[in-house]
Design a protein around this motif. Structure first.
Motif, PDB file in Angstrom:
ATOM      1  N   GLU A   1      -5.165   2.004  -6.271  1.00 14.86           N
ATOM      2  CA  GLU A   1      -6.379   2.677  -5.812  1.00 14.86           C
ATOM      3  C   GLU A   1      -7.487   1.671  -5.500  1.00 14.86           C
ATOM      4  O   GLU A   1      -8.237   1.848  -4.532  1.00 14.86           O
ATOM      5  N   LEU A   2      -7.589   0.613  -6.297  1.00 18.15           N
ATOM      6  CA  LEU A   2      -8.610  -0.401  -6.041  1.00 18.15           C
ATOM      7  C   LEU A   2      -8.284  -1.236  -4.801  1.00 18.15           C
ATOM      8  O   LEU A   2      -9.174  -1.568  -4.017  1.00 18.15           O
ATOM      9  N   ALA A   3      -7.011  -1.579  -4.615  1.00 17.48           N
ATOM     10  CA  ALA A   3      -6.630  -2.432  -3.492  1.00 17.48           C
ATOM     11  C   ALA A   3      -6.609  -1.681  -2.172  1.00 17.48           C
ATOM     12  O   ALA A   3      -6.770  -2.297  -1.104  1.00 17.48           O
ATOM     13  N   GLY A   4      -6.426  -0.378  -2.214  1.00 18.64           N
ATOM     14  CA  GLY A   4      -6.298   0.370  -0.961  1.00 18.64           C
ATOM     15  C   GLY A   4      -4.845   0.687  -0.693  1.00 18.64           C
ATOM     16  O   GLY A   4      -3.969  -0.171  -0.905  1.00 18.64           O
ATOM     17  N   PRO A   5      -4.548   1.876  -0.212  1.00 21.22           N
ATOM     18  CA  PRO A   5      -3.145   2.285  -0.084  1.00 21.22           C
ATOM     19  C   PRO A   5      -2.333   1.490   0.930  1.00 21.22           C
ATOM     20  O   PRO A   5      -1.131   1.403   0.823  1.00 21.22           O
ATOM     21  N   GLY A   6      -2.963   0.883   1.931  1.00 21.90           N
ATOM     22  CA  GLY A   6      -2.192   0.192   2.967  1.00 21.90           C
ATOM     23  C   GLY A   6      -2.124  -1.315   2.829  1.00 21.90           C
ATOM     24  O   GLY A   6      -1.592  -1.991   3.714  1.00 21.90           O
ATOM     25  N   THR A   7      -2.623  -1.869   1.737  1.00 20.44           N
ATOM     26  CA  THR A   7      -2.660  -3.317   1.579  1.00 20.44           C
ATOM     27  C   THR A   7      -1.341  -3.844   1.028  1.00 20.44           C
ATOM     28  O   THR A   7      -0.511  -3.098   0.501  1.00 20.44           O
ATOM     29  N   GLN A   8      -1.203  -5.162   1.177  1.00 18.38           N
ATOM     30  CA  GLN A   8      -0.010  -5.821   0.674  1.00 18.38           C
ATOM     31  C   GLN A   8       0.064  -5.721  -0.847  1.00 18.38           C
ATOM     32  O   GLN A   8       1.137  -5.513  -1.431  1.00 18.38           O
ATOM     33  N   GLU A   9      -1.073  -5.841  -1.499  1.00 18.09           N
ATOM     34  CA  GLU A   9      -1.091  -5.753  -2.958  1.00 18.09           C
ATOM     35  C   GLU A   9      -0.646  -4.367  -3.421  1.00 18.09           C
ATOM     36  O   GLU A   9       0.086  -4.225  -4.406  1.00 18.09           O
ATOM     37  N   ALA A  10      -1.073  -3.332  -2.680  1.00 20.54           N
ATOM     38  CA  ALA A  10      -0.682  -1.967  -3.048  1.00 20.54           C
ATOM     39  C   ALA A  10       0.826  -1.787  -2.914  1.00 20.54           C
ATOM     40  O   ALA A  10       1.470  -1.156  -3.769  1.00 20.54           O
ATOM     41  N   ARG A  11       1.392  -2.379  -1.837  1.00 20.27           N
ATOM     42  CA  ARG A  11       2.847  -2.270  -1.669  1.00 20.27           C
ATOM     43  C   ARG A  11       3.589  -2.994  -2.788  1.00 20.27           C
ATOM     44  O   ARG A  11       4.614  -2.518  -3.292  1.00 20.27           O
ATOM     45  N   GLU A  12       3.082  -4.132  -3.182  1.00 10.53           N
ATOM     46  CA  GLU A  12       3.728  -4.870  -4.269  1.00 10.53           C
ATOM     47  C   GLU A  12       3.632  -4.092  -5.587  1.00 10.53           C
ATOM     48  O   GLU A  12       4.603  -4.034  -6.359  1.00 10.53           O
ATOM     49  N   LYS A  13       2.483  -3.484  -5.842  1.00  8.28           N
ATOM     50  CA  LYS A  13       2.317  -2.712  -7.075  1.00  8.28           C
ATOM     51  C   LYS A  13       3.234  -1.483  -7.082  1.00  8.28           C
ATOM     52  O   LYS A  13       3.812  -1.121  -8.121  1.00  8.28           O
ATOM     53  N   ARG A  14       3.389  -0.851  -5.914  1.00  9.85           N
ATOM     54  CA  ARG A  14       4.302   0.283  -5.843  1.00  9.85           C
ATOM     55  C   ARG A  14       5.739  -0.155  -6.124  1.00  9.85           C
ATOM     56  O   ARG A  14       6.484   0.542  -6.812  1.00  9.85           O
ATOM     57  N   ALA A  15       6.121  -1.282  -5.565  1.00  8.68           N
ATOM     58  CA  ALA A  15       7.483  -1.778  -5.796  1.00  8.68           C
ATOM     59  C   ALA A  15       7.707  -2.070  -7.280  1.00  8.68           C
ATOM     60  O   ALA A  15       8.771  -1.754  -7.841  1.00  8.68           O
ATOM     61  N   GLU A  16       6.706  -2.655  -7.948  1.00  3.43           N
ATOM     62  CA  GLU A  16       6.841  -2.930  -9.378  1.00  3.43           C
ATOM     63  C   GLU A  16       6.921  -1.623 -10.180  1.00  3.43           C
ATOM     64  O   GLU A  16       7.693  -1.525 -11.142  1.00  3.43           O
ATOM     65  N   ALA A  17       6.127  -0.619  -9.772  1.00  4.08           N
ATOM     66  CA  ALA A  17       6.163   0.664 -10.481  1.00  4.08           C
ATOM     67  C   ALA A  17       7.515   1.347 -10.305  1.00  4.08           C
ATOM     68  O   ALA A  17       8.070   1.927 -11.254  1.00  4.08           O
ATOM     69  N   VAL A  18       8.055   1.287  -9.085  1.00  2.56           N
ATOM     70  CA  VAL A  18       9.372   1.879  -8.838  1.00  2.56           C
ATOM     71  C   VAL A  18      10.439   1.152  -9.647  1.00  2.56           C
ATOM     72  O   VAL A  18      11.402   1.761 -10.133  1.00  2.56           O
TER      73      VAL A  18
ATOM     74  N   ASN B   1       8.085  -0.824   6.824  1.00  2.65           N
ATOM     75  CA  ASN B   1       7.306  -1.138   5.641  1.00  2.65           C
ATOM     76  C   ASN B   1       6.434   0.052   5.238  1.00  2.65           C
ATOM     77  O   ASN B   1       6.357   0.433   4.055  1.00  2.65           O
ATOM     78  N   ASP B   2       5.787   0.666   6.241  1.00  4.02           N
ATOM     79  CA  ASP B   2       4.958   1.843   5.953  1.00  4.02           C
ATOM     80  C   ASP B   2       5.818   2.996   5.448  1.00  4.02           C
ATOM     81  O   ASP B   2       5.394   3.747   4.543  1.00  4.02           O
ATOM     82  N   TYR B   3       7.002   3.153   6.027  1.00  2.00           N
ATOM     83  CA  TYR B   3       7.888   4.244   5.592  1.00  2.00           C
ATOM     84  C   TYR B   3       8.344   4.037   4.143  1.00  2.00           C
ATOM     85  O   TYR B   3       8.286   4.962   3.325  1.00  2.00           O
ATOM     86  N   VAL B   4       8.767   2.791   3.849  1.00  2.64           N
ATOM     87  CA  VAL B   4       9.201   2.501   2.474  1.00  2.64           C
ATOM     88  C   VAL B   4       8.033   2.620   1.509  1.00  2.64           C
ATOM     89  O   VAL B   4       8.168   3.163   0.402  1.00  2.64           O
TER      90      VAL B   4
END
Length: 436
Positions: free
Chosen positions: A110-127, A72-75
């Motif tokens: 940036e608001l949620a923090g780079p390692g949070t679940q919300e940040a991962r979801e936002k990155r997936a949506e951006a990708v 998860n961290d790698y992705v």
């Protein structure tokens, strides 16, 4: 005693009967308890076996959880890296459209923090948005955007993206062309298209179709052509030192031309009638000797005239008179050659001087403006490089010309010296002084 013994035995038998009566229930109780112990030991072994299985499952779950967390961290890291470098892979024109879509996701991450679940979801949506762009880029798409023309004016119009290329059409159709990066500006710059491609792009608004110009360099060829300067602009970059080098080079070429004219006029060769001239001079018939000498080249004529006039005198005196003529002619043969040698030696040093001056100017600009603005540094660097180039361009041909002209001068002097030596040998042979 026997009575007492009999009583004791009676008591012993009573006690044995009591013990026997109590022993059976106790043995049964012990057997029941032993059976319970055996059963409880089996339950204990079963519980311990279940506990070990539970521990193994727990370790497997922890390992799987760690692997999943690592994956998860790698992705998530790949997504973050992809998003951070995504705009660098875009055409400068697409940044207007995609930045508005991706900026909210960046702010949320940036608001949620780079390692949070919300940040991962936002990155997936951006990708996912980036992948959607890849789906449409092969067929091309258009959107409303801005561009800068050559005068620096911001234009409103349509941006047409097809593959890695981007085109712009102003709303009025007045300005059309390809879009490229312009240093120091947020909006892309328009490289105007003329001819059939420009006309086709102007008509895009009505037909929705146009012919694409093929540019394998992605606009770099046009930018390079615009950045390429002519010879006058190139020399101007050298500054005062560059003009001095060019002036010395032009003067050296003019002097080389003068020397070539001199050499063509001062051509010397050993006369074929040298023997008859020497014979007439030895006989004292100077009139006939001068007639023979008149057929020779001008420089050779003066030397042989001196030799004929002193043919009947001492050999060394005759040779001195002939060598005197050669020595009087030698400065004229070698004139301007020292200037060519000085030019060949001085122009590289002047180019080095220009390099030092340009670098000092560059460091001064770095001190004032810093190293972030390449335009502020380009003038000093250009002057430094151009002066070195001009110095070498002038020095190398001048050095070759100087060597060639010096060799021609030496050949003419050597020819005159050889003619003088041959004339002296013939005179000595005719007068009989050669045997002495």
């Amino acid at each position: 005693m026997e009575s007492r013994v009999e009583q004791s035995l009676q008591k012993y038998r009573v006690l044995q009967e009591e013990i026997a009566a109590e022993k059976v229930p106790l043995i049964q109780l012990i057997n029941e308890l032993e059976n319970q112990v055996i059963e409880m030991r089996g339950q204990m072994r079963s519980i311990r076996s279940g506990e070990e299985r539970a521990r193994e499952e727990l370790r497997a779950q922890r390992s799987l959880t760690g692997d999943l967390r690592t994956q998860n961290d790698y992705v998530s890291g790949l997504f973050a890296q992809y998003l951070n470098t995504y705009e660098g892979r875009l055409n400068i024109a697409e940044d207007q459209r995609l930045s508005a879509l991706l900026d909210p996701f960046r702010e949320a991450i940036e608001l949620a923090g780079p390692g949070t679940q919300e940040a991962r979801e936002k990155r997936a949506e951006a990708v996912e948005i980036c992948l959607q762009r890849l789906e449409v880029i092969s067929g091309g798409y258009s959107f409303g955007g801005q561009a800068i023309d050559r005068a620096g004016e911001i234009l409103e119009g349509d941006v047409i993206v097809f593959g890695p290329a981007a085109f712009f059409r102003e709303k009025s159709g007045r300005e059309v062309g390809t879009l490229n990066y312009r240093p120091g500006a947020i909006e892309p710059a328009v490289s105007t298209l003329e001819g059939a491609f420009g006309e086709s792009l102007r008509n895009y608004g009505s037909s929705g179709q146009f012919n694409l110009p093929l540019d394998a360099s992605m606009g770099k060829a046009a930018s390079l052509e615009k950045a390429s300067d002519n010879w006058r602009e190139h020399i101007e970059k050298g500054g005062v030192v560059g003009y001095l080098i060019i002036g010395m080079g032009i003067l050296a070429l003019l002097l080389a031309g003068v020397k070539l004219i001199d050499f063509s006029a001062l051509n010397v060769s050993i006369p074929s009638n040298l023997a008859s001239t020497a014979a007439a001079a030895v006989e004292g018939n100077l009139e006939k000797a001068n007639e023979q000498i008149a057929k020779s080249k001008p420089w050779m004529k003066a030397m042989l005239t001196e030799g004929a006039a002193h043919a009947n005198e001492d050999r060394e005196l005759m040779e001195d008179h002939m060598i005197s003529v050669i020595l009087h002619r030698k400065p004229r043969l070698e004139r301007f050659l020292p200037w060519l040698a000085v030019t060949a030696a001085a122009t590289p040093l002047m180019g080095l001087l220009g390099t030092v001056v340009g670098m000092i100017k560059t460091f001064t600009l770095i001190t004032i403006f810093g190293s972030g603005d390449p335009k502020a540094l380009s003038s000093g660097i250009s002057e430094a490089l151009v002066t070195t180039e001009l110095g070498l361009v002038v020095a190398i041909p001048t050095l070759i010309i100087h060597g060639t002209l010096l060799r021609l001068a030496k050949r003419r002097i050597s020819a005159m010296e050889l003619a003088a030596t041959e004339f002296s040998k013939i005179v000595n042979k005719l007068t009989g002084k050669g045997d002495a």
